[in-house]
Scaffold this motif. Structure first.
Motif, mmCIF file in Angstrom:
data_model
loop_
_atom_site.group_PDB
_atom_site.id
_atom_site.type_symbol
_atom_site.label_atom_id
_atom_site.label_comp_id
_atom_site.label_asym_id
_atom_site.label_seq_id
_atom_site.Cartn_x
_atom_site.Cartn_y
_atom_site.Cartn_z
ATOM 1 N N TYR A 172 0.840 -1.200 0.000
ATOM 2 C CA TYR A 172 0.000 0.000 0.000
ATOM 3 C C TYR A 172 0.875 1.250 0.000
ATOM 4 O O TYR A 172 1.864 1.333 0.746
ATOM 5 N N GLU A 174 0.965 5.737 -1.536
ATOM 6 C CA GLU A 174 0.298 6.838 -2.211
ATOM 7 C C GLU A 174 0.571 6.753 -3.709
ATOM 8 O O GLU A 174 1.668 6.353 -4.121
ATOM 9 N N HIS A 193 -8.145 2.208 -2.191
ATOM 10 C CA HIS A 193 -6.781 2.367 -1.696
ATOM 11 C C HIS A 193 -5.809 1.922 -2.786
ATOM 12 O O HIS A 193 -6.001 0.878 -3.408
ATOM 13 N N HIS A 194 -4.780 2.715 -2.985
ATOM 14 C CA HIS A 194 -3.830 2.442 -4.070
ATOM 15 C C HIS A 194 -2.840 1.361 -3.660
ATOM 16 O O HIS A 194 -2.251 1.413 -2.581
ATOM 17 N N ASN A 195 -2.674 0.394 -4.553
ATOM 18 C CA ASN A 195 -1.707 -0.684 -4.333
ATOM 19 C C ASN A 195 -1.253 -1.183 -5.701
ATOM 20 O O ASN A 195 -2.026 -1.821 -6.419
ATOM 21 N N ASN A 202 -6.136 -0.257 -7.629
ATOM 22 C CA ASN A 202 -6.920 0.259 -6.509
ATOM 23 C C ASN A 202 -7.864 -0.824 -6.007
ATOM 24 O O ASN A 202 -8.493 -1.513 -6.802
ATOM 25 N N ALA A 206 -8.828 -1.773 2.908
ATOM 26 C CA ALA A 206 -7.857 -0.887 3.537
ATOM 27 C C ALA A 206 -6.649 -1.696 3.987
ATOM 28 O O ALA A 206 -6.740 -2.915 4.149
ATOM 29 N N THR A 210 -1.174 -2.443 9.720
ATOM 30 C CA THR A 210 -0.947 -0.999 9.782
ATOM 31 C C THR A 210 0.238 -0.589 10.646
ATOM 32 O O THR A 210 0.723 0.534 10.535
#
Length: 282
Positions: A172, A174, A193-195, A202, A206, A210
């Protein structure tokens, strides 16, 4: 006359179709394909090594147990594992009593014997791991209209499955400035979420891992994001193909037998034909 016109019309139609096919094939072969964001920015899985890789693999049982802990404490909130039963955990080194206790710590769907209505009960070793949602409608409603896939066979359903899982969990980030400039329509929308390791860059999920220490390992291993991702990828490899190591060992045994049989056949041939001499030509 009418028949002749029909034949000419048919020939003309056939010629147009053939010409269209030839021109289409020519254009497809000579014109470069239009570049897409997925083609330009999608990344191949990272290189990662596991004990179950290679010619002489073995399960790292401690790692599989850690991976199960990551699944239970993190992934099971959204993803099912409905091809695996609690009793299968005995293959990971858990005792029968531990499996019973582990199964009882889960809540599974059941039927109230008095009323016949749906209810819930503690799990039994014979139960499969339960889904966190009652049905797909509930799953979609809780996940931005995306249904979380079952993880039982995920590593077999994806190219370089274990590496794909590891890369996805640690990938993950930006969106790059280049992506925003060249393909602004490919930027993640609301709830995405960009991956770059995901097929269309995307996804609705999530980042599940983390922070370091998100899970406290029972064996004291330092639970970094990288370590947790490796462990759960190894665990999902086992859920997808628990007989992987036995299958490879059997393959080596078969290869050894075939080699032995080939040598034995060659020696038998030499023995049988040892006294046979070729005839001389006068």
């Amino acid at each position: 006359m009418i028949r002749l016109v029909g034949i000419l019309v048919g020939l003309g139609f056939t010629f147009v179709v053939l010409l269209s096919f030839v021109m289409g094939a020519y254009n497809a072969a000579t014109e470069p394909a239009e570049e897409t964001a997925e083609h330009a920015f999608h990344l191949d899985p990272k290189h990662v090594e596991f004990e179950h890789d290679g010619l002489f693999p073995a399960w790292d049982v401690a790692q599989l147990q850690r991976g199960y802990q990551v699944y239970k404490e993190v992934c099971s909130a959204c993803h099912s594992l409905n091809q695996v039963a609690f009793r299968n955990l005995e293959e990971l080194g858990y005792s029968e009593e531990q499996v019973k206790a582990e199964a009882a710590s889960w809540t599974v769907p059941g039927i109230n014997p008095d009323t016949g209505e749906a209810s819930s009960r503690p799990g039994l070793p014979t139960d499969d791991f339960p889904s966190p949602y009652a049905n797909n409608v509930a799953a979609a409603a809780a996940n931005n209209n995306a249904i979380p896939p079952d993880l039982s066979l995920l590593t077999k359903a994806r190219h370089h499955g274990p590496a794909y899982v590891y890369s996805l969990l640690t990938g993950y980030q930006e969106p790059s400035a280049e992506l925003a400039e060249r393909f602004p329509d490919s930027l993640p929308g609301t709830g995405l979420h960009h991956n770059p390791y995901f097929a269309n860059l995307n996804l609705a999920m999530a980042p599940p891992l983390t922070a370091d220490g998100q899970v406290t390992y029972a064996d004291g291993t330092d639970a970094t994001i990288d370590q947790m991702a490796k462990d759960v990828a190894a665990f999902l490899t086992w859920t997808a193909e628990p007989a992987l190591i036995d299958r490879i060992k059997l393959g080596w045994m078969v290869m050894g037998f075939l080699l032995f049989a080939t040598i034995l056949a060659w020696l038998a041939k030499k023995q049988v034909w040892a006294d046979m001499k070729p005839k001389r030509k006068d």
